[in-house]
Design an enzyme around this catalytic site. Structure first.
Site, PDB file in Angstrom:
ATOM      1  CD1 TRP A  28      -2.555   2.120   4.087  1.00 48.72           C
ATOM      2  CD2 TRP A  28      -1.979  -0.025   3.995  1.00 48.72           C
ATOM      3  NE1 TRP A  28      -3.672   1.408   3.760  1.00 48.72           N
ATOM      4  CE2 TRP A  28      -3.346   0.080   3.682  1.00 48.72           C
ATOM      5  CE3 TRP A  28      -1.398  -1.308   4.004  1.00 48.72           C
ATOM      6  CZ2 TRP A  28      -4.138  -1.017   3.377  1.00 48.72           C
ATOM      7  CZ3 TRP A  28      -2.179  -2.408   3.695  1.00 48.72           C
ATOM      8  CH2 TRP A  28      -3.524  -2.255   3.391  1.00 48.72           C
ATOM      9  NE  ARG A  29      -6.601   4.328   6.863  1.00 46.50           N
ATOM     10  CZ  ARG A  29      -7.870   4.017   6.824  1.00 46.50           C
ATOM     11  NH1 ARG A  29      -8.465   3.581   7.913  1.00 46.50           N
ATOM     12  NH2 ARG A  29      -8.537   4.151   5.712  1.00 46.50           N
ATOM     13  CD  GLU A  45      -4.425   4.494  -1.822  1.00 45.15           C
ATOM     14  OE1 GLU A  45      -5.086   3.957  -2.729  1.00 45.15           O
ATOM     15  OE2 GLU A  45      -4.918   4.723  -0.695  1.00 45.15           O
ATOM     16  CB  THR A  51      -4.927  -6.398  -4.690  1.00 47.06           C
ATOM     17  OG1 THR A  51      -4.344  -6.392  -5.983  1.00 47.06           O
ATOM     18  CG2 THR A  51      -4.558  -7.686  -4.007  1.00 47.06           C
ATOM     19  CE1 TYR A 128      -8.958   6.481  -4.655  1.00 45.44           C
ATOM     20  CE2 TYR A 128      -7.148   4.955  -5.076  1.00 45.44           C
ATOM     21  CZ  TYR A 128      -8.086   5.494  -4.218  1.00 45.44           C
ATOM     22  OH  TYR A 128      -8.147   5.071  -2.919  1.00 45.44           O
ATOM     23  CG  ASP A 146     -12.042   3.991  -4.445  1.00 42.10           C
ATOM     24  OD1 ASP A 146     -13.072   4.586  -4.045  1.00 42.10           O
ATOM     25  OD2 ASP A 146     -11.402   3.199  -3.736  1.00 42.10           O
TER      26      ASP A 146
END
Ligand code: SF4
Length: 353
Positions: A28-29, A45, A51, A128, A146
């Site tokens: 996802w980056r 996110e 998870t 967050y 977080d």
């Protein structure tokens, strides 16, 4: 010629330099220099809440190939989304994910809002996640805090207050560290530092860009942070359990539907909602009998209190008047009565099972 000592970098730039060299490659980056896709950032996110990265990778790729845009996800039937989510747990998150996609598609024209406040107003987006999406997807200088970040910051500054109470202070510290640019990379760098270097056990301080500034490392007390909250001691109560026997039978009563052991079969007992001193306990016996207290009490810790109960055993000479909720149970069947643990302990102590 003697070289002048190397200038110590400010913490923000030091973390960015470390991130550039050590960033995790995650699906996802965005690649360095590319803009992150807000939909991918938000989806990851939400999936990453409670998870692990390893578990999320497969789910993320499946979601993105089935529903490549937030509009596609919004148009999908909820049942299909829930089925694709199966295995990630916490289904409320999947319902909120779908509701959020619909809101973004219908009320924001398919574009995620770029401010922390507007993100916070979306279903399933907490402080967050709002800060993480605002910083990673839109480069807004927000403090995404977080558990990993809490650990790094409480160590860096040796914060003695337990993390739950120290949240505002931790947030302040992160805000003060934010570099003037690349807020998204800073947030991801902090996440990666917590996940790969400043780990809960045996942090790799030699590889940490903040090693020279870290108060916990200087004191060689890294694992003392974050400071754990002392659990309040539970109130102690005393009580009694009455085992009335008639030959090979034992008196059981059905507990009221509401309250402790609601609707279960149990031996008559003092009310566990209060502390009953030893001299008052026999006032609560189900009938007059020659009651004998067993030498050892039974102890049990409930959610809100710790109970120590004397076990009285009595023989019914004549049939005592019984309440509507009482009955005689055969001793050989006691094991199958589904007695609550406390009552099983009493039955064991009395040698009935
Ligand atoms: Fe964590 Fe060690 Fe870095 Fe301090 S020096 S932030 S304890 S990894």
């Amino acid at each position: 010629m003697i070289k002048p000592p190397a200038k110590r970098r400010k913490p923000g730039p030091a973390l960015l330099a470390w991130y550039d060299a050590n960033r995790r490659d995650l699906p996802w980056r965005a690649q360095p220099g590319e803009r992150a896709d807000p939909y991918a950032v938000w989806l990851s996110e939400i999936m990453l809440q409670q998870t692990t990265v390893v578990t999320v990778k497969g789910y993320f790729e499946n979601f993105l190939s089935r529903w490549p845009t937030v509009e596609a996800l919004a148009a999908a039937p909820l049942e299909e989304v829930l089925a694709a989510w199966a295995g990630l747990g916490y289904y409320a998150r999947a319902r909120n994910l779908h509701a959020c996609a619909r809101k973004v598609a219908n009320e924001h024209g398919g574009a995620f809002p770029d401010s922390e406040a507007a993100l916070l107003a979306l279903p399933g987006v907490g402080p967050y996640t709002a800060a993480a999406v605002a910083s990673i997807a839109f480069d807004k200088p927000c403090a995404a805090v977080d558990g990993n970040v809490e650990r790094v910051i409480t160590r860096l500054y040796a914060i003695e207050t337990p993390a739950r109470q120290a949240k505002p202070l931790i947030r302040e510290k992160v805000e003060a560290l934010l570099p003037p640019a690349r807020a998204g990379d800073f947030a991801q760098g902090l996440m990666d530092l917590g996940a790969t270097v400043c780990t809960p056990r045996a942090p790799n301080c030699g590889a940490c860009p903040w090693g020279a500034d870290c108060a916990a490392f200087a004191a060689r007390a890294q694992e003392a942070y974050p400071v754990k909250e002392k659990k309040a001691e539970k109130p102690k109560r005393r009580g009694a359990i009455f085992i009335l026997r008639r030959g090979e039978e034992t008196l059981l009563s059905r507990r009221p539907e509401k309250g402790l052991f609601g609707g279960m079969s149990a031996f008559p007992a003092t009310p566990f909602t209060q502390d009953v001193a030893p001299e008052e306990q026999l006032d609560h016996a189900p009938c007059k009998a020659e009651w004998r207290a067993l030498p050892e009490p039974v102890a049990h810790v409930f959610t809100h209190f710790a109970l120590t109960a004397t076990v009285f055993v009595g023989q019914a000479k004549e049939a005592p008047p019984l309440g509507a909720n009482c009955r005689w149970a055969a001793r050989r069947n006691l094991d199958r009565e589904g007695l609550p643990t406390l009552m099983r302990k009493a039955a064991l102590l009395a040698g009935l099972i």
